[in-house]
Design a protein around this motif. Structure first.
Motif, PDB file in Angstrom:
ATOM      1  N   SER A   1      -5.188  -1.974  -9.979  1.00 12.70           N
ATOM      2  CA  SER A   1      -5.872  -2.189  -8.711  1.00 12.70           C
ATOM      3  C   SER A   1      -5.171  -1.409  -7.600  1.00 12.70           C
ATOM      4  CB  SER A   1      -5.876  -3.678  -8.361  1.00 12.70           C
ATOM      5  OG  SER A   1      -6.349  -3.878  -7.044  1.00 12.70           O
ATOM      6  N   VAL A   2      -5.972  -0.950  -6.639  1.00 17.91           N
ATOM      7  CA  VAL A   2      -5.412  -0.210  -5.504  1.00 17.91           C
ATOM      8  C   VAL A   2      -5.296  -1.082  -4.260  1.00 17.91           C
ATOM      9  CG1 VAL A   2      -6.406   1.937  -6.383  1.00 17.91           C
ATOM     10  CG2 VAL A   2      -7.679   0.617  -4.668  1.00 17.91           C
ATOM     11  N   GLN A   3      -5.655  -2.349  -4.365  1.00 16.99           N
ATOM     12  CA  GLN A   3      -5.807  -3.171  -3.164  1.00 16.99           C
ATOM     13  C   GLN A   3      -4.490  -3.415  -2.427  1.00 16.99           C
ATOM     14  OE1 GLN A   3      -7.580  -6.791  -4.613  1.00 16.99           O
ATOM     15  NE2 GLN A   3      -5.620  -7.685  -5.210  1.00 16.99           N
ATOM     16  N   ASP A   4      -3.339  -3.234  -3.097  1.00 16.05           N
ATOM     17  CA  ASP A   4      -2.059  -3.458  -2.436  1.00 16.05           C
ATOM     18  C   ASP A   4      -1.451  -2.185  -1.865  1.00 16.05           C
ATOM     19  OD1 ASP A   4      -2.087  -6.203  -2.982  1.00 16.05           O
ATOM     20  OD2 ASP A   4      -1.251  -5.893  -4.981  1.00 16.05           O
TER      21      ASP A   4
ATOM     22  N   ASP B   1      -2.113   7.477  -9.124  1.00 17.27           N
ATOM     23  CA  ASP B   1      -1.294   6.824 -10.154  1.00 17.27           C
ATOM     24  C   ASP B   1      -1.919   5.506 -10.590  1.00 17.27           C
ATOM     25  OD1 ASP B   1       0.528   8.894 -10.018  1.00 17.27           O
ATOM     26  OD2 ASP B   1       1.979   7.787  -8.785  1.00 17.27           O
ATOM     27  N   CYS B   2      -2.446   4.747  -9.607  1.00 17.14           N
ATOM     28  CA  CYS B   2      -3.106   3.479  -9.938  1.00 17.14           C
ATOM     29  C   CYS B   2      -4.353   3.714 -10.785  1.00 17.14           C
ATOM     30  CB  CYS B   2      -3.478   2.730  -8.659  1.00 17.14           C
ATOM     31  SG  CYS B   2      -2.092   1.970  -7.806  1.00 17.14           S
TER      32      CYS B   2
ATOM     33  N   PRO C   1      -0.818   0.683   0.740  1.00 15.02           N
ATOM     34  CA  PRO C   1      -1.038   0.901   2.179  1.00 15.02           C
ATOM     35  C   PRO C   1      -2.084   1.994   2.403  1.00 15.02           C
ATOM     36  CG  PRO C   1       1.306   0.801   1.687  1.00 15.02           C
ATOM     37  CD  PRO C   1       0.606   0.838   0.365  1.00 15.02           C
ATOM     38  N   GLY C   2      -3.058   1.679   3.238  1.00 16.83           N
ATOM     39  CA  GLY C   2      -4.101   2.642   3.566  1.00 16.83           C
ATOM     40  C   GLY C   2      -5.277   2.680   2.614  1.00 16.83           C
ATOM     41  N   ALA C   3      -5.205   1.949   1.509  1.00 16.36           N
ATOM     42  CA  ALA C   3      -6.298   1.994   0.529  1.00 16.36           C
ATOM     43  C   ALA C   3      -7.552   1.325   1.078  1.00 16.36           C
ATOM     44  CB  ALA C   3      -5.877   1.312  -0.769  1.00 16.36           C
ATOM     45  N   VAL C   4      -8.696   1.943   0.817  1.00 15.81           N
ATOM     46  CA  VAL C   4     -10.006   1.395   1.178  1.00 15.81           C
ATOM     47  C   VAL C   4     -10.783   1.287  -0.126  1.00 15.81           C
ATOM     48  CG1 VAL C   4     -12.029   1.653   2.651  1.00 15.81           C
ATOM     49  CG2 VAL C   4      -9.837   2.625   3.370  1.00 15.81           C
TER      50      VAL C   4
ATOM     51  N   ALA D   1     -13.606   5.027  -3.283  1.00 14.60           N
ATOM     52  CA  ALA D   1     -12.377   4.553  -2.638  1.00 14.60           C
ATOM     53  C   ALA D   1     -12.008   5.540  -1.541  1.00 14.60           C
ATOM     54  CB  ALA D   1     -11.239   4.427  -3.659  1.00 14.60           C
ATOM     55  N   GLY D   2     -10.964   5.184  -0.783  1.00 15.53           N
ATOM     56  CA  GLY D   2     -10.544   6.075   0.285  1.00 15.53           C
ATOM     57  C   GLY D   2      -9.126   5.789   0.725  1.00 15.53           C
TER      58      GLY D   2
END
Length: 416
Positions: free
Chosen positions: A145-148, A138-139, A150-153, A123-124
């Motif tokens: 999921s980290v998809q929501d 934290d996620c 901001p800035g998550a890749v 991830a990034g």
């Protein structure tokens, strides 16, 4: 219950070594968020593989965060693809630990999806990491999921790499960092200047530049007193030479003057020497003298060219007269004067190159830096222009990795 530990890795093996400013800033933010931090700086490791193995064995981290400062050295003659070494380091980490590897940094944010795919990281964070990285951790801790974010890749269910915009942090609301994670006295002894930001982001649209994509297309300003306080904290570590790593220190000029006034108020102007990147406009005598009073020792203007037509083609907002005015203002103060030139961009001719060289002779800086050939970085206006002209492998103006490199991730240079 012990705090989950995050391993922070600086993979930059370039010499002289450069302290990883961004990694320090996010490291302090991660500590504030309640996580433990272990620092692994490969810049000074005799064997980076051994250093990683020993650190991972001792730390047993929940996640490994790796900063990506550079994709390459941006130099036509060498075309050193630095990301290749970073990818090797990421792959080695994954052989030693099951902890997810998270990428960030300016180099990553230039082309986050492409870099994540190339390195094989998990991830990034694209953009500012001070708020985004703790939220991502934290996620992960909650198995969410980290998809929501901001800035998550991240990779979605079918393996496609996706990104959720660019994370922005209100750096004006953050306190002055403590700057205690990196070994600044050693960096100072081996490499010199310590990096400091006075702002982040850039509203200019130069055709070749990655700054708006990587840091944001609007400028976020730090409180001038916080900048001076940060310098004082590094002075306490016997570091007294600094480089303000803003893309352009004098954008906006009133903030630049306020930073100078804060340094003088702090009483450290006589104890420090500092250097900046700046734009030739707006730059006047008032600002130059304020900088000199505050301890500035040298200004590097990204002039790019001396020909008005070429400056316009490069997306610059000033002409040759602004360059002359800026040079005269700096000369008046005794600060060192440097101009960086960018030759070979679209529309360049032998005549415009000759004019640029003659112009620099006339302005007569202490140093002139020459970049001969323009690195075509992903997602820049120049990259878009090149794509419109067909397959990059067939473009006679392109040199370097022109095959199997449609993303422009590996070094490609435009030479007209």
């Amino acid at each position: 219950m012990p705090r989950p530990v995050i391993l922070l890795v600086n993979p930059n093996l370039m010499k002289p070594p450069i302290a990883p400013l961004g990694l320090e800033l996010v490291g302090e933010a991660v500590l504030e968020a309640g996580y433990g931090v272990v620092w692994c700086d490969l810049a000074f490791a005799r064997d980076w593989r051994v250093a990683l193995q020993d650190t991972l064995s001792d730390a047993a981290p929940m996640a490994v965060a790796v900063t990506v400062r550079n994709l390459d050295d941006a130099y036509f003659a060498s075309r050193d693809f630095i990301l290749e070494r970073t990818a090797e380091i990421v792959r080695h980490i994954k052989t030693l630990s099951n902890a997810p590897v998270i990428l960030g940094g300016v180099g990553f944010s230039i082309a986050p999806c492409e870099v994540l795919k190339y390195t094989g990281a998990d991830a990034g964070i694209a953009g500012d990491g001070e708020t985004a990285l703790p939220a991502l951790l934290d996620c992960l801790a909650a198995k969410m999921s980290v998809q929501d974010l901001p800035g998550a890749v991240f990779c979605d269910a079918d393996g496609t790499v996706r990104r959720n915009g660019l994370a922005r942090c209100d750096i004006g609301a953050r306190p002055a960092p403590e700057r205690f994670l990196a070994n600044h006295p050693r960096y100072f002894a081996e490499g010199g200047q310590a990096g400091i930001e006075t702002k982040r982001g850039c509203a200019q649209r130069c055709i070749y530049c990655v700054e708006p994509n990587a840091k944001g297309g609007s400028v976020s300003l730090r409180p001038p007193d916080a900048v001076a306080q940060e310098m004082a904290k590094l002075l306490d570590q016997d570091v007294n030479v600094f480089h303000f790593c803003d893309s352009e220190f004098n954008q906006p000029p009133d903030h630049a003057r306020a930073v100078c006034e804060a340094i003088v108020r702090r009483g450290i102007a006589e104890r420090v020497r500092w250097f900046v990147y700046a734009s030739p406009a707006p730059f006047d005598r008032e600002l130059a003298h304020a900088m000199a009073r505050a301890g500035c020792a040298g200004v590097n203007f990204g002039a790019d060219h001396g020909d008005a037509t070429m400056l316009q083609r490069l997306g610059r907002h000033y002409g040759p007269e602004s360059i002359r005015t800026a040079a005269a203002a700096v000369r008046e103060t005794g600060m060192a004067l440097m101009f960086d030139m960018l030759l070979g961009s679209p529309g360049e001719t032998r005549e415009t190159i000759a004019a640029a060289i003659e112009f620099m002779r006339e302005v007569n800086p202490d140093r002139a830096g020459l970049s001969c050939g323009v690195r075509v970085y992903p997602h820049t206006p120049l990259a878009g222009t090149v794509r419109q002209r067909g397959a990059i492998a067939d473009n006679p103006h392109l040199h370097g990795a022109v095959r199997d490199n449609d993303s422009f991730l590996r070094p490609v240079f435009y030479v007209d």
